[in-house]
Design a protein around this motif. Structure first.
Motif, PDB file in Angstrom:
ATOM      1  N   THR A  10       0.855  -1.183   0.000  1.00  0.00           N
ATOM      2  CA  THR A  10       0.000   0.000   0.000  1.00  0.00           C
ATOM      3  C   THR A  10       0.892   1.235   0.000  1.00  0.00           C
ATOM      4  O   THR A  10       1.814   1.338   0.810  1.00  0.00           O
ATOM      5  CB  THR A  10      -0.932   0.029   1.229  1.00  0.00           C
ATOM      6  OG1 THR A  10      -1.759  -1.136   1.200  1.00  0.00           O
ATOM      7  CG2 THR A  10      -1.809   1.267   1.227  1.00  0.00           C
ATOM      8  N   ARG A  12       0.808   5.305   0.419  1.00  0.00           N
ATOM      9  CA  ARG A  12       0.011   6.428   0.927  1.00  0.00           C
ATOM     10  C   ARG A  12       0.770   7.713   0.659  1.00  0.00           C
ATOM     11  O   ARG A  12       1.924   7.844   1.057  1.00  0.00           O
ATOM     12  CB  ARG A  12      -0.237   6.275   2.424  1.00  0.00           C
ATOM     13  CG  ARG A  12      -1.182   5.165   2.778  1.00  0.00           C
ATOM     14  CD  ARG A  12      -1.361   5.048   4.302  1.00  0.00           C
ATOM     15  NE  ARG A  12      -2.250   3.974   4.644  1.00  0.00           N
ATOM     16  CZ  ARG A  12      -1.880   2.707   4.786  1.00  0.00           C
ATOM     17  NH1 ARG A  12      -0.609   2.371   4.625  1.00  0.00           N
ATOM     18  NH2 ARG A  12      -2.752   1.775   5.082  1.00  0.00           N
ATOM     19  N   ALA A  22      -6.659  11.267  -7.131  1.00  0.00           N
ATOM     20  CA  ALA A  22      -7.185   9.903  -7.221  1.00  0.00           C
ATOM     21  C   ALA A  22      -8.036   9.728  -8.477  1.00  0.00           C
ATOM     22  O   ALA A  22      -7.945   8.696  -9.154  1.00  0.00           O
ATOM     23  CB  ALA A  22      -7.991   9.571  -5.971  1.00  0.00           C
ATOM     24  N   GLU A  29      -5.827   2.469 -13.583  1.00  0.00           N
ATOM     25  CA  GLU A  29      -5.864   1.388 -12.599  1.00  0.00           C
ATOM     26  C   GLU A  29      -6.243   0.060 -13.242  1.00  0.00           C
ATOM     27  O   GLU A  29      -6.990   0.015 -14.214  1.00  0.00           O
ATOM     28  CB  GLU A  29      -6.840   1.718 -11.473  1.00  0.00           C
ATOM     29  CG  GLU A  29      -6.303   2.764 -10.544  1.00  0.00           C
ATOM     30  CD  GLU A  29      -7.093   2.849  -9.254  1.00  0.00           C
ATOM     31  OE1 GLU A  29      -8.123   2.167  -9.110  1.00  0.00           O
ATOM     32  OE2 GLU A  29      -6.667   3.610  -8.383  1.00  0.00           O
ATOM     33  N   MET A  33      -5.475  -3.232  -8.409  1.00  0.00           N
ATOM     34  CA  MET A  33      -5.276  -2.016  -7.623  1.00  0.00           C
ATOM     35  C   MET A  33      -6.587  -1.558  -6.992  1.00  0.00           C
ATOM     36  O   MET A  33      -7.659  -1.725  -7.571  1.00  0.00           O
ATOM     37  CB  MET A  33      -4.757  -0.897  -8.533  1.00  0.00           C
ATOM     38  CG  MET A  33      -3.505  -1.252  -9.281  1.00  0.00           C
ATOM     39  SD  MET A  33      -3.121  -0.065 -10.571  1.00  0.00           S
ATOM     40  CE  MET A  33      -2.376   1.226  -9.602  1.00  0.00           C
ATOM     41  N   THR A  35      -7.719   2.094  -5.034  1.00  0.00           N
ATOM     42  CA  THR A  35      -7.328   3.419  -4.554  1.00  0.00           C
ATOM     43  C   THR A  35      -8.475   4.025  -3.768  1.00  0.00           C
ATOM     44  O   THR A  35      -9.633   3.920  -4.155  1.00  0.00           O
ATOM     45  CB  THR A  35      -6.954   4.335  -5.737  1.00  0.00           C
ATOM     46  OG1 THR A  35      -5.851   3.758  -6.420  1.00  0.00           O
ATOM     47  CG2 THR A  35      -6.561   5.719  -5.261  1.00  0.00           C
ATOM     48  N   VAL A  42      -4.084   9.933  -0.482  1.00  0.00           N
ATOM     49  CA  VAL A  42      -4.464   8.953  -1.494  1.00  0.00           C
ATOM     50  C   VAL A  42      -3.747   7.666  -1.108  1.00  0.00           C
ATOM     51  O   VAL A  42      -2.524   7.653  -0.956  1.00  0.00           O
ATOM     52  CB  VAL A  42      -4.039   9.391  -2.908  1.00  0.00           C
ATOM     53  CG1 VAL A  42      -4.298   8.281  -3.924  1.00  0.00           C
ATOM     54  CG2 VAL A  42      -4.757  10.668  -3.324  1.00  0.00           C
ATOM     55  N   CYS A  44      -3.227   3.699  -2.235  1.00  0.00           N
ATOM     56  CA  CYS A  44      -3.412   2.707  -3.291  1.00  0.00           C
ATOM     57  C   CYS A  44      -2.824   1.381  -2.827  1.00  0.00           C
ATOM     58  O   CYS A  44      -1.634   1.301  -2.498  1.00  0.00           O
ATOM     59  CB  CYS A  44      -2.740   3.155  -4.582  1.00  0.00           C
ATOM     60  SG  CYS A  44      -2.928   1.965  -5.918  1.00  0.00           S
ATOM     61  N   HIS A  61       2.277   3.139 -11.007  1.00  0.00           N
ATOM     62  CA  HIS A  61       1.409   3.959 -10.153  1.00  0.00           C
ATOM     63  C   HIS A  61       2.136   5.218  -9.683  1.00  0.00           C
ATOM     64  O   HIS A  61       1.577   6.318  -9.728  1.00  0.00           O
ATOM     65  CB  HIS A  61       0.922   3.145  -8.947  1.00  0.00           C
ATOM     66  CG  HIS A  61       0.203   3.968  -7.935  1.00  0.00           C
ATOM     67  ND1 HIS A  61      -1.067   4.446  -8.127  1.00  0.00           N
ATOM     68  CD2 HIS A  61       0.598   4.422  -6.714  1.00  0.00           C
ATOM     69  CE1 HIS A  61      -1.431   5.156  -7.064  1.00  0.00           C
ATOM     70  NE2 HIS A  61      -0.449   5.145  -6.197  1.00  0.00           N
ATOM     71  N   LEU A  65       1.106   8.963 -10.463  1.00  0.00           N
ATOM     72  CA  LEU A  65       0.825   9.810  -9.310  1.00  0.00           C
ATOM     73  C   LEU A  65       1.595  11.127  -9.410  1.00  0.00           C
ATOM     74  O   LEU A  65       1.036  12.203  -9.199  1.00  0.00           O
ATOM     75  CB  LEU A  65       1.215   9.060  -8.035  1.00  0.00           C
ATOM     76  CG  LEU A  65       0.897   9.691  -6.705  1.00  0.00           C
ATOM     77  CD1 LEU A  65      -0.607   9.720  -6.483  1.00  0.00           C
ATOM     78  CD2 LEU A  65       1.563   8.875  -5.604  1.00  0.00           C
TER      79      LEU A  65
END
Length: 106
Positions: A10, A12, A22, A29, A33, A35, A42, A44, A61, A65
């Protein structure tokens, strides 16, 4: 029947506009995944059957991001600059327009 072992991680991250970040990530995604947004965070979670697959998905990801966060920051800066320049204008600074449908007098 053997149970498949999965690797899970995960990520964060904190953002000024977490919901928008997000939402920007959504189209990229995959089924592996999940989210969610919690305030300015956020989160994921990625679950894959192999360590290499987990690493690859997390790498994608994180790149997405970073791009989403930068685009949102630049959009905010642009909007703020536009607001500042609009506030600086007074009524004498209105742009000149011409009527292109009017035929000249002959």
């Amino acid at each position: 029947m053997t149970e498949e072992i999965r690797r899970t991680a995960t990520v964060r991250t904190t953002h000024a506009d977490a919901a928008t970040v997000a939402a920007a990530l959504g189209p990229d995604e995959t089924d592996s995944m999940r989210t969610r947004v919690d305030g300015d965070v956020v989160a994921c979670t990625v679950s894959r059957p192999t360590t290499g697959g987990l690493q690859s998905t997390l790498d994608d990801h994180l790149v997405n991001l970073r791009v989403a966060d930068r685009v949102i920051e630049r959009a905010r800066s642009h909007l703020a600059a536009d607001a500042d320049s609009t506030d600086a204008l007074d009524s004498t600074d209105e742009p000149q327009t011409t009527d292109t449908d009017t035929q000249p007098d002959t």
